[in-house]
Design a protein around this motif. Sequence first.
Motif, PDB file in Angstrom:
ATOM      1  N   TRP A  55      25.779  42.946  42.894  1.00 37.05           N
ATOM      2  CA  TRP A  55      25.365  43.424  42.154  1.00 37.05           C
ATOM      3  C   TRP A  55      26.316  44.252  41.579  1.00 37.05           C
ATOM      4  O   TRP A  55      26.567  43.918  40.138  1.00 37.05           O
ATOM      5  N   TRP A  58      28.954  42.395  40.043  1.00 39.90           N
ATOM      6  CA  TRP A  58      28.721  42.260  38.525  1.00 39.90           C
ATOM      7  C   TRP A  58      28.752  43.280  37.688  1.00 39.90           C
ATOM      8  O   TRP A  58      29.237  42.879  36.437  1.00 39.90           O
ATOM      9  N   SER A  59      28.345  44.225  38.062  1.00 40.27           N
ATOM     10  CA  SER A  59      28.430  45.700  36.503  1.00 40.27           C
ATOM     11  C   SER A  59      30.059  45.943  37.203  1.00 40.27           C
ATOM     12  O   SER A  59      30.408  46.555  35.590  1.00 40.27           O
ATOM     13  N   ALA A  62      31.451  43.573  34.316  1.00 36.85           N
ATOM     14  CA  ALA A  62      30.684  43.924  32.590  1.00 36.85           C
ATOM     15  C   ALA A  62      31.313  45.047  32.408  1.00 36.85           C
ATOM     16  O   ALA A  62      31.503  44.745  31.105  1.00 36.85           O
ATOM     17  N   GLY A  63      31.311  46.275  33.564  1.00 35.99           N
ATOM     18  CA  GLY A  63      32.164  47.383  32.587  1.00 35.99           C
ATOM     19  C   GLY A  63      33.623  47.076  32.502  1.00 35.99           C
ATOM     20  O   GLY A  63      33.843  47.781  31.440  1.00 35.99           O
TER      21      GLY A  63
END
Length: 129
Positions: A55, A58-59, A62-63
């Motif tokens: 996670w 992925w964060s 995405a950021g």
Amino acid sequence: MSNEQSHPRRDEDIDALLARRYRDTTPQFEARWVTLKRELRNEPLRRGRWRWSGWGGWSVLAGGTAVAALLAVATWRQELPHGAESSEPPPALAELFAMEAVLGEATALLDAETREALLHLPAEPKTRI
């Protein structure tokens, strides 16, 4: 039609075929398979920190994508530099346009046949020994 297709099999024969444990493998393969199943059964399950690290990755991705998109939009929406509103090209570009116009009216130094012949000559001359 063949003989077997003309006479349907009896239910007892089908039950016997289904009950039979026919295997088309070698004993070595069966031994390796049993060993692998035992190893997988005895191996502890890995849970915990790696589940959350996915996670996190992925964060971060995405950021980073969001920041890149914001930077692209911000640079796209910036105002033009001072003096760019005029329709005149910069002086160096205007000089190039003027030179192109003058050279466009020039006469070719060679006729077309000679020019084609020169284009097909080898780049490096052959040396004679």
